[in-house]
Write a protein that holds these residues in place. Structure first.
Motif, PDB file in Angstrom:
ATOM      1  N   GLY A 110       0.585  -1.079   0.071  1.00 39.57           N
ATOM      2  CA  GLY A 110      -0.145  -0.111  -0.015  1.00 39.57           C
ATOM      3  C   GLY A 110       0.656   1.328   0.041  1.00 39.57           C
ATOM      4  O   GLY A 110       0.242   2.255   0.060  1.00 39.57           O
ATOM      5  N   GLU A 111       1.888   1.232  -0.152  1.00 40.98           N
ATOM      6  CA  GLU A 111       2.912   2.340  -0.019  1.00 40.98           C
ATOM      7  C   GLU A 111       3.127   2.971  -1.702  1.00 40.98           C
ATOM      8  O   GLU A 111       3.132   2.379  -2.665  1.00 40.98           O
ATOM      9  N   ILE A 112       3.366   4.273  -1.535  1.00 46.32           N
ATOM     10  CA  ILE A 112       3.482   4.780  -2.897  1.00 46.32           C
ATOM     11  C   ILE A 112       5.164   5.034  -2.869  1.00 46.32           C
ATOM     12  O   ILE A 112       5.866   5.409  -2.022  1.00 46.32           O
ATOM     13  N   VAL A 113       5.707   4.389  -3.735  1.00 41.90           N
ATOM     14  CA  VAL A 113       7.097   4.039  -4.085  1.00 41.90           C
ATOM     15  C   VAL A 113       7.508   4.878  -5.431  1.00 41.90           C
ATOM     16  O   VAL A 113       6.985   4.672  -6.445  1.00 41.90           O
ATOM     17  N   ILE A 114       8.809   5.635  -5.184  1.00 42.66           N
ATOM     18  CA  ILE A 114       9.303   6.319  -6.203  1.00 42.66           C
ATOM     19  C   ILE A 114      10.934   6.100  -5.949  1.00 42.66           C
ATOM     20  O   ILE A 114      11.378   6.305  -5.191  1.00 42.66           O
ATOM     21  N   LEU A 115      11.318   5.213  -7.060  1.00 43.93           N
ATOM     22  CA  LEU A 115      12.813   4.809  -7.423  1.00 43.93           C
ATOM     23  C   LEU A 115      13.274   5.585  -8.652  1.00 43.93           C
ATOM     24  O   LEU A 115      12.915   5.046  -9.712  1.00 43.93           O
ATOM     25  N   SER A 116      13.912   6.687  -8.565  1.00 40.50           N
ATOM     26  CA  SER A 116      14.343   7.655  -9.295  1.00 40.50           C
ATOM     27  C   SER A 116      15.648   8.090  -9.298  1.00 40.50           C
ATOM     28  O   SER A 116      16.186   8.293  -8.122  1.00 40.50           O
TER      29      SER A 116
END
Length: 206
Positions: free
Chosen positions: A125-131
């Motif tokens: 349920g987490e919003i993940v951003i790998l950038s």
């Protein structure tokens, strides 16, 4: 209760598609894994089942342009969990993806172990951003933390945010502490500014 997981990998490059399939197999050996080499095939596959766990979507496929595919899928499948896997690693594009309903963004240069963790976090349920454009730090928030961040951007107090979320002010205080820590911000105002820069607050740009 779903006793297995069903994944769809929509990716036009065969080598990367196979790599993602192997990665998911390592995470969930009993998973049902489907693949699609273009957007049309992805739509056909999605329509064939109703119990999807996760769509891993490359938004740059030959038969769709820009973010139209993500927008179309989200409108047709409002509850589908979608992780965008792409080389389109720019702040403005990532902001648009999250705004259109992606549950996470993972740049294709992400390491195998980091990608595994990202998939697990997204499914929790987490919003993940790998950038790469955001440095080496992985910044992500749960839905409740995101709602708290949006409340902070609106200038709401902890009590007001708590009332909106249906939780205690103490819980909101904990959310705020996590937000400040993950954004490496000294106070609420700085946290909002950093969040805007990183694309978490499209509706609250100053």
């Amino acid at each position: 209760m779903q006793l297995y997981k069903r994944f769809l990998i929509a990716e036009d490059h065969e080598m990367y598609r196979d790599g993602l399939k192997q990665l998911i197999n390592e995470l969930y050996p009993q998973a049902h894994i489907h693949t699609a080499g273009n957007f049309s095939a992805a739509l056909d596959t999605l329509a064939g089942y109703s119990d999807w766990t996760l769509l891993m979507l490359d938004i740059r496929m030959p038969d769709i342009k820009n973010l139209d595919g993500l927008d179309f899928i989200r409108q047709r499948y409002p509850t589908l969990v979608i992780a965008v896997i792409s080389t389109l690693d720019f702040e403005v594009s990532i902001r648009q993806m999250i705004d259109l309903g992606a549950n996470g963004f993972i740049t294709k240069s992400t390491s195998k172990e980091a990608m595994k963790k990202a998939i697990i976090d997204i499914l929790e349920g987490e919003i993940v951003i790998l950038s790469e454009t955001q440095g080496s730090d992985c910044v992500y928030f749960t839905a409740q933390q995101m709602a708290t961040l949006q409340g902070m951007a609106q200038g709401l107090s902890n009590k007001e945010i708590a009332r909106q979320l249906g939780v205690s002010p103490l819980t909101v205080k904990e959310y705020v502490s996590v937000i400040l820590e993950r954004l490496m911000a000294k106070n609420r105002t700085e946290a909002v500014l950093v969040a805007q820069k990183r694309g978490f607050l499209l509706d609250h740009l100053m």
